[in-house]
Design an enzyme around this catalytic site. Structure first.
Site, PDB file in Angstrom:
ATOM      1  CG  ASN A  81      -7.342  14.385   1.744  1.00 30.27           C
ATOM      2  OD1 ASN A  81      -7.271  15.269   2.284  1.00 30.27           O
ATOM      3  ND2 ASN A  81      -6.214  13.456   1.664  1.00 30.27           N
ATOM      4  CG  ASP A 105       0.735   3.310   9.075  1.00 34.54           C
ATOM      5  OD1 ASP A 105      -0.574   2.892   8.878  1.00 34.54           O
ATOM      6  OD2 ASP A 105       1.122   4.063  10.040  1.00 34.54           O
ATOM      7  CG  ASP A 195      -3.767   4.651  15.855  1.00 32.94           C
ATOM      8  OD1 ASP A 195      -3.955   5.589  16.655  1.00 32.94           O
ATOM      9  OD2 ASP A 195      -2.629   4.285  15.365  1.00 32.94           O
TER      10      ASP A 195
END
Length: 605
Positions: A81, A105, A195
């Site tokens: 993670n 996504d 992003d």
């Protein structure tokens, strides 16, 4: 900018698009997301799916492995993670083999023709980035669905002129060669907004971009479970990292000038700029030493870039915070942050000498040249015989002084003609948010000489300083926004336009009423009076102007008596002899000629 690439030839791998999906705890949605890729109308082998599980603690990885079993299109990877979508996106990008890359996504989905259409446009135009219109499905979403850039379809256009720079999410089709040749990757270290520099750099290295706005191509899932990254938020120090990374991306890839300044407005002075760092959350999230370090870091980067071409486009709170940060005034920044945390306006005073509103810190020069707005709230609109009466209030947030004068301005949208009407400013009150003027003014349609759309503004004046705002953009909760018909016969329509501003269509020159649908009308009572039958109708009848009836298919239409009792109730009176016929029907018409027909058998039901 990069040279226009040659027409894209066949890919040796045969893969047109690599769809990269970062996955974290999306067991509820991941199958639907993957299936939306597999449902694309592209030839076999044109797509590859690279799903990168970022250490999910639910069943996401197992579901992905099952979806990939005995299939060659889905490649599943698992990594420790990282806390954001950046690392798994970069991991997937390094393994992508397609001519193009799309970052999907794990809880969103495509329309069936999305990738074929986006790829076709990219191949035809040579654009480095292709944007597809986005839509929302599911529950509420933490952020807004980007819409500014999607007013119309555009091919091979500049990303600033087309407003594509207003959307920096990664949900776009990217030419992979541009990403690889220019080492464009998602920055690490923060989880929201990573992003933005990625997409900005891709824009800056693309010869041009294209936008498809003819349908929804990408569906954003709204989730109200609080588990998606945007909803969980991040501390101001991480927002500082975000905006400084975006600023560096812009500066490193542009020359000084208008284009650079235009792009720098977003990270410095925009809604998610300086206020996300030194605004309402700073004091609770960081101690004094951390705050000082944040101001120092911000100042070092922003001070050399700060100019009026950027500053003039911010709201007063942002202008004040950046000015204070450039000065290094941490104490005053904390004062402003505390006010914002308690939802209080920054106090302003009127500088008589320079005729402007200023913020006065405890030390140093006042902060002026503020882009103040007139905060106005429309409370009601009442029609009169030849116009409307408008009631509401206005003032400047944080200013404890009423204006010296105020006017309602009606401006013709095409001709520019202006009609002004003075506002009585004698009724005022003062609270912690500042001084407000309560007003009630009569706008007479007869004063308007030219047909067409007239836009309404409210203008207030303090000495020689004038502040003007579009009237109606802010309204009290529950206010009826339905168009208002003026005159009989109709002389004009008062309505709220696409920008939510109040306007008057004199003529009228357009249609504004939504036709009433049959299912919106209901009979609440019917009874006989002599030789007539009265039907009491409930529903949106306020703009209905006439009724007629037709006894049967062979009979002519005849006027019926029509009585409007209120905005939602009316009576229709027709002869009893006609009402008894099986084929009898009633037609209602509004002021614009829209009609709705009701079979009498429906009314009897």
């Amino acid at each position: 900018m990069t040279e226009l690439p040659a027409k894209t030839g066949p890919n040796p791998t045969g893969i047109d698009v690599s769809v990269v999906i970062p996955v974290y705890n999306c067991e509820k949605y991941i199958q639907e997301t993957v299936e939306s890729v597999r449902a694309q109308d592209m030839h076999a082998g044109a797509l590859e799916i690279i799903a990168v599980d970022d250490g999910s603690t639910d069943d996401s990885l197992n579901i992905l492995n099952k979806l990939a079993a005995d299939c060659t299109d889905l490649h599943v990877h698992s990594t420790p993670n990282s806390g954001s979508a950046a690392a798994p996106r970069n991991f997937g990008l390094e393994r992508a083999r397609g001519r193009y890359v799309f970052f999907l996504d794990a809880d969103d989905k495509f329309s069936p023709n999305a990738l074929s259409r986006l790829t076709e446009v990219a191949d035809t135009t040579g654009s480095g980035v292709v944007l597809g219109k986005m839509g929302l499905f599911g529950e509420k979403r933490a952020g807004n669905v980007p819409s500014t850039a999607f007013g119309k379809t555009l091919f091979a256009v500049d990303f600033i002129d087309s407003k594509a720079h207003s959307t920096l999410g990664a949900w776009k089709l990217f030419r992979r060669s541009i990403l690889m040749d220019n080492d464009i990757r998602f920055p690490l270290g923060y989880k929201i907004g990573e992003d933005q520099p990625f997409t900005m750099k891709a824009y800056l290295h693309s010869p041009h971009i294209s936008i498809l706005a003819d349908q929804v191509y990408y569906w954003l899932r709204g989730r109200d479970d609080g588990t998606n990254i945007t909803a969980t938020g991040q501390p101001p120090s991480k927002h500082l990292c975000r905006i400084l990374t975006l600023i560096k991306t812009i500066v490193d890839n542009t020359e000084p000038g208008e284009r650079r300044d235009h792009l720098l407005r977003r990270p410095i002075i925009g809604a998610a700029g300086v206020k996300s760092v030194f605004g309402k959350k700073m004091l609770a999230a960081h101690d004094r030493a951390e705050r000082e370090a944040m101001v120092k870091e911000f100042r070092e980067v922003v001070a050399p870039l700060w100019n009026s071409n950027i500053r003039d486009h911010g709201v007063p709170e942002s202008q004040i915070l950046v000015d204070l940060a450039v000065r290094g005034d941490i104490d005053e920044i904390e004062t402003v942050s505390r006010l914002l945390a308690h939802k209080k306006p920054v106090p302003l005073s009127f500088d008589e000498e320079h005729a402007q509103l200023v913020y006065e810190p405890r030390a140093g020069d006042s902060v002026g040249d503020l882009r103040v707005r007139l905060h106005q709230s429309l409370e009601s609109i009442t029609s009169t015989a030849d116009g409307i009466i408008i009631r509401g209030e206005f003032g400047v947030a944080g200013l404890g002084r009423a204006p010296d004068s105020a006017h309602i301005i009606l401006r013709h949208r095409k001709l520019g003609t202006k009609i002004t009407s003075k506002i009585d400013i004698s009724r005022t009150y003062t609270r912690s948010f500042g001084t407000r003027v309560r007003f009630s003014t009569d706008v007479q349609i007869s004063k308007l000489a030219d047909s067409g759309i007239w836009e309404l503004f409210i203008k207030a004046k303090w000495s020689s300083m004038v502040v003007r705002e579009r009237l109606g953009i802010a309204r009290t909760a529950g206010m009826d926004t339905a168009p208002i018909i003026i005159g009989d016969p109709v002389e004009g329509v008062v309505f709220f336009d696409q920008s939510d501003g109040l306007s008057v269509d004199l003529g009228p020159t357009e249609k504004h009423l939504d036709p009433v649908k049959r299912h919106e009308l209901h009979v609440v009572d019917q009874f006989e009076v002599g030789r007539s039958v009265v039907f009491v109708i409930s529903g949106p009848v306020s703009n209905m102007k006439a009724a007629s009836y037709q006894a049967d298919d062979k009979s002519k239409s005849k006027p019926a008596r029509f009585i409007v009792h209120s905005t939602d109730q009316a009576s229709i009176v027709i002869p009893r002899s006609a009402a008894k016929k099986q084929g009898c029907a009633i037609e209602l018409k509004d002021a614009e000629g829209n009609s709705v027909e009701i079979a009498l058998t429906e009314l009897r039901d």
